[in-house]
Design an enzyme around this catalytic site. Structure first.
Site, short mmCIF file in Angstrom:
data_model
loop_
_atom_site.label_atom_id
_atom_site.label_comp_id
_atom_site.label_asym_id
_atom_site.label_seq_id
_atom_site.Cartn_x
_atom_site.Cartn_y
_atom_site.Cartn_z
NE ARG A 53 -2.99 0.36 3.27
CZ ARG A 53 -2.40 0.42 4.48
NH1 ARG A 53 -1.69 1.47 4.83
NH2 ARG A 53 -2.54 -0.57 5.33
CE1 TYR A 105 -15.96 13.31 -15.25
CE2 TYR A 105 -15.67 13.10 -12.88
CZ TYR A 105 -15.97 12.54 -14.11
OH TYR A 105 -16.27 11.22 -14.19
CG ASP A 177 -9.03 17.69 -13.75
OD1 ASP A 177 -8.35 17.16 -14.67
OD2 ASP A 177 -10.02 17.15 -13.24
CE LYS A 202 -12.16 10.05 -17.78
NZ LYS A 202 -12.43 11.24 -17.00
#
Ligand SMILES: *Cc1c(COP(=O)(O)O)cnc(C)c1O
Length: 386
Positions: A53, A105, A177, A202
């Protein structure tokens, strides 16, 4: 390659940064380290890896690659773009305020409005294309300015350097972003931003086969905090997804060039079509953000929104296209066509959608890498049905 890839040009860095040949075998591809833990050599001594992790070599390769491409100090990769954004927002403490592009978004709006407001964080939603509106919204409690440029789906362009100056003059930081442009076309950290966000889902991964996100920072305190939250919350990108994104990034430069050249052709075609009322694409000279985009980025991207005037017209086109796929998301090799009002922005209240200009006739295309003539013919055929 030999030497430091950071001294090389973009596409060389995309292929080599963060991924020297594997020291134990010489493997040119970064191995997928599919492990949960690492053996200590002896008590108190390990190789820098304790538990997956916290550290994983495949993820570390991607994080280092992304930091290099965005000209940042460090990258951190997460299980989704939204988990990257939620990690960013842990920089804020209860009572603090964020100034945010009004046209972000849909998932970001939902998270800020429906989740974070419950934790006593507050948001001002502004038209960030207007620097005076950003400056006016700043308060003594403002810790963060959060923007997307171009925005989704209205393709509004915000002056990154201008907003960075306003944020910094009031003691706040700027997060951008950069999902729509990718570091190939736009590098916000070079323009004064403090943190860059990506949905690697994306363009970075580019093949519609992985969900992921990243934060790239340039301040040591931010990088340390993101690593701490990554370890504490655990929303990490898996080794396999890290491998996929690394693999996708190797072709980012050539993909973005082709995405854009086809995008430009389709945008120019749509402008001339009698069934199309308006076309929103920052590469059109009469787009209000054209000059800023030319100054702060090296391309215009492959997202196009256009208005057909009514739900029925939009539905006719969306049902008629054959090469384009009716789906949410963007940035993949396949061309995706969508109806923001009922798909990506369905969680935005209707009145707010109307305010933003996201009408029932609005259609958005993420132009993929199919043959551009096939895409043109597909649109022509679909529009003729209206
Ligand atoms: C898709 C997207 C996100 C969210 O990313 P996920 O990987 O879907 O969680 C955030 N910002 C933008 C601009 C996006 O397009």
């Amino acid at each position: 390659m030999k030497g430091d890839p950071r001294t090389r040009a973009f596409s060389t860095r995309a292929i080599h940064a963060g991924q020297p040949p594997d020291p134990s075998t010489g493997s040119v591809a970064v191995p997928i380290y599919q492990t949960s833990t690492y053996v200590y050599e002896e008590l108190g001594k390990h190789k820098g890896y304790e538990y997956a992790r916290v550290q994983n070599p495949t993820r570390a390769a991607l994080e280092s690659n992304l930091a290099t491409l965005e000209d940042g100090l460090a990258g951190h990769a997460f299980a989704s773009g939204m988990s990257a954004i939620s990690t960013l927002m842990t920089l804020l403490e209860a009572g603090e305020h964020t100034v945010c592009s009004r046209d972000v978004y849909g998932g970001t709006f939902r998270f800020f409005h429906q989740v974070l407001e419950r934790y006593d964080l507050s948001f001002s939603w502004v038209d960030s294309t207007r620097l005076d509106a950003v400056a006016e919204a700043m308060t003594d409690r403002t810790r963060l300015v959060y923007i997307e440029t171009p925005t989704n789906p209205m393709m509004e362009i915000t002056d990154i350097a201008g907003v960075a100056e306003i944020a910094h003059s009031r003691g706040a930081i700027l997060a951008v972003d950069n999902t729509f442009m990718s570091p190939y076309f736009q590098r916000p950290l070079e323009l004064g931003a403090d943190v860059v966000i990506h949905s690697t889902t994306k363009f970075l991964n580019g093949h519609s086969d992985s969900i992921g996100g990243a934060l790239i920072s340039k301040r040591v305190d931010h990088a340390d905090w993101f690593a701490f939250v990554q370890k504490s919350v655990g929303a990490i990108l898996s080794p396999f997804d890290s491998f996929l994104v690394l693999r996708g990034i190797k072709t980012l430069a050539v993909r973005m060039e082709q995405h854009e050249s086809s995008g430009r052709r389709l945008a120019e075609f749509l402008v001339t079509h009698p069934k199309v009322e308006t076309v929103l694409y920052p590469g059109l000279i009469d787009h209000p953000g054209y000059e800023i985009q030319r100054r702060q980025a090296t391309g215009f991207g492959a997202l196009i929104s256009f208005d057909l005037g009514s739900y029925q017209a939009a539905k006719t086109l969306l049902d008629a296209v054959e090469v384009m796929s009716l789906a949410e998301s963007l940035g993949g090799v396949e061309t995706l066509i969508s109806h923001p009002a009922s798909m990506t922005h369905a969680s935005v209240p209707a009145a707010r959608r109307a305010d933003l200009g996201i009408g029932e006739g609005l259609v958005r295309i993420s132009v993929g890498l199919e043959d551009a003539d096939d895409l043109m013919a597909d649109l022509e055929h679909g529009l003729a049905r209206i």
